[in-house]
Enzyme design. Sequence first.
Site, short mmCIF file in Angstrom:
data_model
loop_
_atom_site.label_atom_id
_atom_site.label_comp_id
_atom_site.label_asym_id
_atom_site.label_seq_id
_atom_site.Cartn_x
_atom_site.Cartn_y
_atom_site.Cartn_z
N CYS A 94 6.43 3.63 -2.76
CA CYS A 94 6.77 2.33 -2.17
C CYS A 94 7.10 2.54 -0.70
O CYS A 94 7.80 3.49 -0.36
CB CYS A 94 7.97 1.74 -2.90
SG CYS A 94 8.51 0.15 -2.27
N HIS A 136 4.26 -4.02 -9.56
CA HIS A 136 5.16 -3.40 -8.57
C HIS A 136 5.48 -4.39 -7.45
O HIS A 136 6.64 -4.59 -7.10
CB HIS A 136 4.50 -2.12 -8.02
CG HIS A 136 5.25 -1.46 -6.92
ND1 HIS A 136 5.74 -0.18 -7.02
CD2 HIS A 136 5.60 -1.89 -5.66
CE1 HIS A 136 6.37 0.14 -5.88
NE2 HIS A 136 6.28 -0.87 -5.04
N HIS A 140 9.09 -6.90 -6.26
CA HIS A 140 9.74 -7.04 -4.95
C HIS A 140 10.20 -8.48 -4.70
O HIS A 140 11.21 -8.71 -4.04
CB HIS A 140 8.76 -6.66 -3.82
CG HIS A 140 8.68 -5.18 -3.56
ND1 HIS A 140 9.76 -4.43 -3.15
CD2 HIS A 140 7.63 -4.32 -3.61
CE1 HIS A 140 9.39 -3.17 -2.97
NE2 HIS A 140 8.08 -3.08 -3.25
NI NI Z 1 6.95 -1.30 -3.09
#
Ligand code: NI
Length: 170
Positions: A94, A136, A140
């Site tokens: 990330c 993913h 966020h």
């Molecule tokens: Ni990320």
Amino acid sequence: MTLLNVLTVPDPRLRIKAKPISVVDDKIRTLFDDMIETMYAEDGAGLAAPQVGIDMRLVVIDVSDSAHGSTVFKMANPEITWRSNEMSICNEGCLSVPELRAEVSRPKAIKMHYLDENGTLQHIESDDILATCIQHELDHLDGKLYIDYLSSLKRQMFINKVKRMKKYED
Ligand code: NI
């Protein structure tokens, strides 16, 4: 286009629940382009608006490979509507937790929809790397990071490493 500053852990702005946008207009399209430029500059496969300090449900994804071609996804108000029981493990990284990676288990397949850059509703079904990447990035938007799936000890270790890394940079 403008390069945006990518926030890193433990910045509290990474923990907000981002707000839906009301309409995909020129302002949003410019933001999509800036996010894509930033994602490429940082060598990432995806970027969510909260990672650049923007409180909006926007995500860009590029998992270009032989299976997916060179499609760049620009997603507004994305939503996952179905997840498989079958899980798959992927080695994730990330941009907000730079230079580190860890294995995360997530549902292997998903169905989802989003508004594209023209405000048109689009549907996606995926059972590979794109499904992982979508999950993913959408995390966020709810203030969730992949390190939250690790043990608290490992998570704290990752955060401390990033803090130390950032201190040397400043
Ligand atoms: Ni990320």
